[in-house]
Write an enzyme that holds these catalytic residues in place. Structure first.
Site, mmCIF file in Angstrom:
data_model
loop_
_atom_site.group_PDB
_atom_site.id
_atom_site.type_symbol
_atom_site.label_atom_id
_atom_site.label_comp_id
_atom_site.label_asym_id
_atom_site.label_seq_id
_atom_site.Cartn_x
_atom_site.Cartn_y
_atom_site.Cartn_z
ATOM 1 C CE1 TYR A 277 50.895 46.206 35.965
ATOM 2 C CE2 TYR A 277 53.179 44.792 37.128
ATOM 3 C CZ TYR A 277 52.305 45.332 35.401
ATOM 4 O OH TYR A 277 52.744 44.676 34.044
ATOM 5 C CD GLN B 221 55.216 37.043 27.690
ATOM 6 O OE1 GLN B 221 55.888 37.469 27.921
ATOM 7 N NE2 GLN B 221 53.934 37.037 26.958
ATOM 8 C CB THR C 270 50.960 35.473 26.605
ATOM 9 O OG1 THR C 270 51.962 35.155 27.770
ATOM 10 C CG2 THR C 270 50.071 35.582 27.813
ATOM 11 N NE ARG D 129 46.638 44.209 36.160
ATOM 12 C CZ ARG D 129 46.271 43.726 34.944
ATOM 13 N NH1 ARG D 129 46.153 42.873 34.340
ATOM 14 N NH2 ARG D 129 47.151 44.450 34.630
ATOM 15 C CE LYS E 123 52.343 32.996 32.388
ATOM 16 N NZ LYS E 123 51.207 33.508 32.007
ATOM 17 C CG HIS F 181 47.763 36.779 32.775
ATOM 18 N ND1 HIS F 181 48.396 36.466 31.513
ATOM 19 C CD2 HIS F 181 48.236 37.981 32.873
ATOM 20 C CE1 HIS F 181 49.430 37.582 30.762
ATOM 21 N NE2 HIS F 181 49.330 38.128 31.543
ATOM 22 N NE ARG G 158 48.796 40.893 36.085
ATOM 23 C CZ ARG G 158 48.935 42.132 37.209
ATOM 24 N NH1 ARG G 158 48.882 41.868 38.516
ATOM 25 N NH2 ARG G 158 49.403 43.294 36.372
#
Length: 389
Positions: free
Chosen positions: A25, A128, A156, A165, A250, A274, A277
């Site tokens: 992960y 965040q 974010t 992924r 971000k 990121h 990702r």
């Protein structure tokens, strides 16, 4: 392994100690993983200028990040599920960050909640924020962050659509593991024993707070449905009004987006893809950093993440225009390998690497690290480097 000398050592030990689905992960990128790999490689391609004949007996790595003092130019990035990589992981990193004098950022998708981290720390930390569809839940999170004394809100921007992924899909990543996961967990007795003892086993910021999310099963459905593809700059303005404090954006990877944020009055941006990702095929953060720095011309403070694995990388990012870096995977490696002491050791290693790099590059203060300290740039005319006739 008894001697940890670098981030790669942490990674090796982390892989041995944490179940495979959680290792994968963290150690993965989206689709072909080209951007994931490029982030590290592009940093390695930058060469540092070696200088001699400079008094380097006193080197100072101290700086300020988002207006807060830091012992060196790093902050710990928001990473979801730290408390699954190691029991009470968010609390472990927050306490270590406080001791080391650097900022820590708690993720919305943390295991330990805002309130639990605040209870275990004395110094304000950053929070965040994921902008989900349920704006009532977002407003509630903002108020909870205020109550927890958070000193900055990190929004974010690059998660309004999810990149896939492949490793997570093939591993069947789940917070409710199946048989093959249980067999792998059985081979990690240290991790299993820690997780059995810890009281922190759920997503503390979400379960019991988001509408209809009362357990882990309902959380999975909620998380899939709450990604908000309609996120715009107007939503950021709404958050600013709700928060009323320091905002860090971000996920900025384009000069025009950086100019928009600067024109809005945002003071700190994180140049981030990121960690590779999300958008596979995007450029590396280090190649976009100087372009964004030039486009904003000092109007905003820039942080950078993705690919930072050493003090040399911190130096490179600083030279290309970042005030500091955010550590994600390096933090996960150290936490998964050794827990809270691993974070202390990580900061110690990075401090030593950065100090050595600064000295051998002929600079003694963080503010002296500029583009001229990389090869290919014009040699600086610094008074302390001149030789009297």
């Amino acid at each position: 392994m008894t001697t940890i000398t670098c981030v790669e050592d942490f990674k090796t030990l982390y892989r041995r100690r944490v179940p495979r689905m959680f290792y994968d992960y963290a150690e993965s990128g989206s689709y072909t993983e080209s951007t994931f790999r490029l982030n590290e490689q592009a940093l390695q391609d930058l060469r540092i200028r070696q200088r001699v004949g400079v008094d380097i007996s006193r080197i100072d790595t101290a700086t300020t990040l988002a207006g807060e003092p830091a012992s060196l130019p790093i902050a710990f990035a928001p990473v979801g599920m730290l408390g699954i990589q190691h029991a009470a992981g968010e609390i472990c990193v927050a306490r270590a960050a406080e001791r080391c004098g650097v900022p820590f950022t708690l993720s919305t998708m943390s295991i330990c909640s805002l309130e639990q981290v605040a209870q275990e720390t004395r110094k304000p930390f950053w929070f965040q924020l994921y902008m989900v569809k349920d704006r009532g839940f977002v407003r509630d999170l903002i108020q909870r962050a205020k109550a927890a004394r958070c000193s900055a809100l990190v929004i974010t921007m690059d998660l309004s659509m999810l990149g896939q992924r492949h490793k997570d899909v093939k591993n069947g990543l789940s917070i409710r593991p199946g048989l093959r996961h249980l067999l792998n967990i059985a081979s990690k007795p240290r991790w299993a024993a820690q997780m059995a003892r810890t009281p922190y086993k759920t997503f503390g910021n979400v379960v019991g707070h988001a509408k209809g999310v009362e357990d882990l099963n309902s959380l999975l459905t909620w998380a899939a449905e709450m990604v908000d593809p309609s996120l715009t700059w107007q939503d950021i303005e709404w958050v600013r009004n709700e928060w009323g404090g320091k905002i860090i954006l971000k996920g900025i990877m384009d000069s025009e987006d950086a100019r928009i944020a600067a024109n809005m009055g945002i003071e700190t941006l994180v140049v981030s893809n990121h960690g590779g990702r999300q958008l596979d095929g995007a450029g590396s953060t280090i190649e976009w950093l100087p372009r964004i720095a030039d486009a904003t011309d000092g109007r905003v403070e820039l942080l950078m993440d993705s690919g930072i694995r050493s003090g040399m990388d911190i130096f490179r990012a600083r030279a290309q225009g970042a005030s500091g870096v955010m550590l994600g995977r390096a933090m996960v490696y150290a936490l998964g390998a050794m827990g809270e002491p691993g974070i202390d050791r990580l900061v110690e290693i990075l401090t030593k690497e950065l100090t050595t790099t600064m000295g051998l590059a002929g600079v003694t203060r963080d503010t002296d690290i500029t583009r001229s300290t990389l090869t290919g740039a014009p040699s600086p005319e610094l008074p302390h480097l001149r030789v009297a006739n």
